[in-house]
Design an enzyme around this catalytic site. Structure first.
Site, short mmCIF file in Angstrom:
data_model
loop_
_atom_site.label_atom_id
_atom_site.label_comp_id
_atom_site.label_asym_id
_atom_site.label_seq_id
_atom_site.Cartn_x
_atom_site.Cartn_y
_atom_site.Cartn_z
N GLU A 171 41.03 89.95 -87.53
CA GLU A 171 40.11 88.88 -87.96
C GLU A 171 40.25 88.61 -89.46
O GLU A 171 40.31 87.46 -89.90
CB GLU A 171 38.67 89.27 -87.62
CG GLU A 171 38.34 89.27 -86.13
CD GLU A 171 38.88 90.48 -85.40
OE1 GLU A 171 38.82 90.50 -84.16
OE2 GLU A 171 39.35 91.44 -86.07
N SER A 211 41.86 94.34 -90.36
CA SER A 211 41.71 93.89 -88.98
C SER A 211 42.34 92.52 -88.77
O SER A 211 42.55 91.76 -89.72
CB SER A 211 40.23 93.83 -88.60
OG SER A 211 39.58 92.78 -89.30
N GLU A 253 51.64 97.82 -99.12
CA GLU A 253 51.71 98.27 -97.73
C GLU A 253 52.78 97.53 -96.93
O GLU A 253 53.19 98.01 -95.88
CB GLU A 253 50.35 98.09 -97.04
CG GLU A 253 49.31 99.09 -97.48
CD GLU A 253 48.05 99.01 -96.64
OE1 GLU A 253 47.55 100.06 -96.22
OE2 GLU A 253 47.56 97.89 -96.42
N SER A 280 42.87 108.51 -93.36
CA SER A 280 44.03 109.12 -92.71
C SER A 280 44.54 110.31 -93.52
O SER A 280 44.72 110.21 -94.74
CB SER A 280 45.16 108.10 -92.55
OG SER A 280 44.75 107.04 -91.71
N GLN A 314 43.78 107.96 -98.91
CA GLN A 314 43.21 106.74 -99.48
C GLN A 314 41.71 106.68 -99.23
O GLN A 314 41.27 106.66 -98.08
CB GLN A 314 43.89 105.52 -98.84
CG GLN A 314 43.42 104.17 -99.37
CD GLN A 314 44.14 103.03 -98.67
OE1 GLN A 314 44.21 103.00 -97.44
NE2 GLN A 314 44.68 102.10 -99.42
N GLY A 315 40.91 106.66 -100.29
CA GLY A 315 39.46 106.62 -100.17
C GLY A 315 38.91 105.22 -100.41
O GLY A 315 38.32 104.95 -101.47
N TYR A 316 39.10 104.35 -99.44
CA TYR A 316 38.61 102.98 -99.55
C TYR A 316 37.41 102.73 -98.62
O TYR A 316 36.28 102.55 -99.06
CB TYR A 316 39.72 101.99 -99.18
CG TYR A 316 40.69 101.63 -100.27
CD1 TYR A 316 40.79 102.38 -101.44
CD2 TYR A 316 41.54 100.54 -100.14
CE1 TYR A 316 41.69 102.05 -102.44
CE2 TYR A 316 42.45 100.19 -101.13
CZ TYR A 316 42.52 100.95 -102.29
OH TYR A 316 43.41 100.60 -103.26
N SER A 317 37.65 102.72 -97.32
CA SER A 317 36.65 102.29 -96.35
C SER A 317 35.42 103.20 -96.35
O SER A 317 35.51 104.41 -96.58
CB SER A 317 37.24 102.26 -94.94
OG SER A 317 38.26 101.29 -94.83
#
Length: 381
Positions: A365, A363, A240, A157, A122-125
């Protein structure tokens, strides 16, 4: 024989011979374990029709009910079968392709996911777009019938073993935030893609940085309309929280029992404060299961409720506390690696990797903000 019995019997018959040593391999912080054996196991599952159970039969699935999918994941966890290497393909990009893909994309990408022949990441962050995903700066431009991708992704990952990556990239010059993004399917094994492992506290490196420097993919490999990638990306994140969560909790229960057994062996359980913490952990795990069952009920009815938003926050905070309990149960022996150069036992690894639970996949938060704004209707901060 009902479905659950069928699953149990198949696992018992197949986790033998060459796969007898696969039991318990892999998982968070341990993805390096037995990778090739687990890839072979993934293909065994695919050949026997035990992958992608909820997919339509037309695309290789079984059109299995949610209750049957839960039964599979529970029995899979009870058998201590190896951690799946194809879960990103099956659980994230596969359902997204089913929802947003063209017929040609479905015919190209779904069969090798189902068979275990192609693995995904997964190429998100990005370094400046983690929890604030709308800050994506990776760019892609159309040149000669191909998308040319340039930028950096992080915390990716299994990128080092993946064949494909679904990449959120900015494709409209001058666009900002949620606008002008596209959802691209990019092959990993090509010039212009560099994967650098990120060393974790556990001494392993299943997370990675990925650098795209003129990497290419066909113009047709955009999922959904160009410029509407945010909508597609959010749909992927919604997958997810699926049926596998109840299987995950069986793994949690196994870990908790190991912590309890260790506390008894070391004498740490004689401490009434630690005993109280162990009891609380058991009770909270029961609550986690009840919440997951409520979630499955609402998903079956097509009416996801607030428990969906609560799930990730709850399990990640619980699992992090379990890691702290694991160290307390071990006492002084938990402070030293059992061998050179950095040979950790299972409870040490649990403690160290669980520190990340409240960060990855949203996260704590951010989860609290989502619950406050979208479930409780509170004003944005």
């Amino acid at each position: 024989m009902n479905f659950r019995e069928e699953v149990r019997a198949w696992l018992e018959a197949n986790l033998t011979g060459e796969f007898a040593g696969a039991r318990g391999l892999g998982g968070p912080g341990r993805e390096h374990e037995g990778h090739e054996l687990r890839v072979a196991w993934e293909r065994r599952l695919g050949a026997a029709g035990w992958t992608c159970l909820g997919w339509p039969e037309e695309y290789g699935g079984r059109d299995a009910s949610l209750s049957d999918q839960v039964a599979f994941h529970e029995e899979y966890a009870r058998a201590n079968a190896p951690a799946r290497v194809g879960h990103i393909g099956e659980g994230l990009i596969g359902p997204t392709i089913l929802e947003y893909g063209t017929e040609e994309q479905k015919r190209r990408f779904l069969p090798p996911i189902r068979s275990g022949e192609e693995l995904w990441c997964q190429g998100y962050s990005e370094p400046e777009a983690g929890s604030d995903l709308a800050g994506v700066q990776t760019r892609a431009v159309l040149q000669g019938g191909e998308w040319v991708v340039t930028g950096q992704k992080v915390w990716t990952s299994l990128a080092h073993v993946a064949d494909w990556c679904f990449v959120l990239a900015r494709t409209e010059p001058g666009s900002e935030r949620h606008r002008g993004l596209s959802y691209l399917l990019v092959p990993m094994r090509q010039p212009g893609v560099e994967v650098r492992p990120i060393m974790q506290l556990t001494g392993t490196g299943e997370f990675n940085e990925v650098f795209f420097d003129g990497a290419r993919t066909a113009a047709a490999n955009v999922l959904g309309a160009s410029g509407e990638g945010w909508r597609v990306a959010m749909a992927t994140l919604g997958y997810e929280r699926g049926a596998s969560t109840l299987g995950q909790q069986i793994g949690f229960r196994r870990e908790l029992q190991t912590v309890i057994d260790t506390a008894r062996r070391t004498g740490a359980a004689d401490d009434p404060v630690l005993r109280d913490r162990l009891v609380r952990a058991w009770l909270e795990l029961e609550i986690m299961r009840f919440n997951a069952l409520r979630t499955m009920t609402s998903l079956s009815a097509g009416e996801p409720g607030p428990e969906v938003s609560i799930a990730k926050l709850y399990w990640s905070e619980w699992h992090r506390r379990l890691g702290e309990l694991a160290q307390a149960a071990q006492g002084r022996e938990g402070l030293v690696a059992r061998g050179e150069p950095y040979d950790l036992n299972d409870l040490q690894r649990l403690y160290l990797f669980s520190r990340a639970d409240t960060i990855y996949a949203g996260s704590s938060e951010i989860q609290r903000n989502i619950i406050a704004e979208r479930t409780l209707g509170l004003p944005k901060g």
